[in-house]
Design a protein around this motif. Structure first.
Motif, PDB file in Angstrom:
ATOM      1  N   TYR A   4     -37.265 142.430 110.714  1.00  0.00           N
ATOM      2  CA  TYR A   4     -36.070 141.922 110.058  1.00  0.00           C
ATOM      3  C   TYR A   4     -36.457 140.655 109.290  1.00  0.00           C
ATOM      4  CZ  TYR A   4     -32.897 144.978 112.708  1.00  0.00           C
ATOM      5  OH  TYR A   4     -32.229 146.062 113.228  1.00  0.00           O
ATOM      6  N   THR A  34     -39.520 143.441 103.016  1.00  0.00           N
ATOM      7  CA  THR A  34     -38.196 142.824 103.059  1.00  0.00           C
ATOM      8  C   THR A  34     -37.435 142.948 101.744  1.00  0.00           C
ATOM      9  OG1 THR A  34     -39.136 141.240 104.608  1.00  0.00           O
ATOM     10  CG2 THR A  34     -36.980 140.723 103.719  1.00  0.00           C
ATOM     11  N   LEU A  57     -29.436 144.058 110.434  1.00  0.00           N
ATOM     12  CA  LEU A  57     -30.342 143.912 109.306  1.00  0.00           C
ATOM     13  C   LEU A  57     -29.602 143.490 108.044  1.00  0.00           C
ATOM     14  CD1 LEU A  57     -33.018 144.242 107.790  1.00  0.00           C
ATOM     15  CD2 LEU A  57     -32.515 146.698 107.618  1.00  0.00           C
TER      16      LEU A  57
END
Length: 278
Positions: A68, A93, A225
């Motif tokens: 995350y 990401t 998330l």
């Protein structure tokens, strides 16, 4: 090549499956869940698995972080003394500017962090959502920074090619966040807002066709998330929401004023733009 994948969820697991098929010398999985590691070992997705990253990242040529976004800077901080000289670190990401700022102040000089974003997410959690062909023909974005070495950028680009990505593009971090706010985060915001509408009822699906199903598909969302992604890219996402609201007001005003010609022009403009894209 010695590759360590930190996080064997849907994304990390898919990388492991595909790269194992590509014949990578050694793929080591790191995850907090021992059952996930055992499954990955039993299925042949990885050569080795561990819940403790220290000893394996000390030998890693490339460390792929599929964590995350809020976990990445702390992982770097906790393990900055363990990375081997010349190691390449990369991520998956969906937000870059704030992440780069947080990571760069912690990153040791002897490693290179190549920030990247595979454009093929998953609504599914965990390794159960992993697929060997998940990244086939997909796009990926690399957001280089001034400290990156060209040879290391190419290593990450090759990693993505080996994983099945078709198009790999280098973009500025700010451009990445602006466009991702529009093409991805705004779409998720719209989807969850439609699902949360007070118009929803037990009978909704009796009236719903494919358009409703497609629009609301991504409302099956990983809230932990996506709350992080939305928050870390707040400014760009708010700009996208404002631009959308302006266009929705044009549409709304055409209806309020019963201006059919304006409504037709609005719809035609969208149709022609869509044709330019696809």
């Amino acid at each position: 090549m010695n590759l360590v994948i930190v996080g064997l969820g849907a994304i990390g697991g898919s990388f492991a499956m595909r790269l194992m098929k590509q014949g990578y010398d050694r793929i080591v999985g790191v995850d907090i869940d021992e059952e996930t590691l055992q499954l990955a070992l039993d299925k042949g997705y990885i050569h080795e698995g561990t819940t403790s990253p220290e000893h394996v990242i000390a030998e890693a040529d490339i460390v792929l972080l599929t964590l995350y976004p809020g976990q990445i800077a702390s992982f770097i901080d906790e393990n900055k003394d363990h990375f081997k000289q010349g190691a390449v670190i990369t991520d998956v990401t969906g937000v870059k500017t704030s992440l780069i700022r947080d990571v760069e102040r912690l990153l040791p000089d002897h490693v290179d962090f190549i920030f990247a974003h595979p454009m093929r997410g998953s609504e599914k959690k965990g390794i159960a959502g992993a697929e060997e062909s998940k990244f086939k023909e997909a796009n990926a974005l690399i957001t280089p920074v001034s400290s990156n070495k060209e040879e290391n950028i190419k290593k990450v680009e090759q990693l993505y090619k080996d994983a099945g990505f078709k198009t790999i593009t280098r973009v500025m971090p700010e451009q990445h966040d602006e466009q991702i706010a529009y093409v991805s985060q705004l779409m998720h915001a719209l989807s969850v807002s439609v699902v949360n509408s007070t118009q929803a009822s037990p009978d909704t699906l009796l009236f719903a066709g494919n358009s409703f199903k497609e629009l609301t598909r991504i409302a099956d969302i990983n809230e932990e998330l996506w709350a992080e992604l939305f928050s870390m890219n707040k400014d760009a996402l708010l700009d996208s929401i404002t631009c959308f609201e302006e266009q929705l007001d044009v549409f709304k005003n055409a209806l309020v004023n019963t201006n059919e010609e304006e409504l037709k022009d609005f719809l035609k403009k969208a149709r022609l733009q869509r044709k330019k894209w696809y």
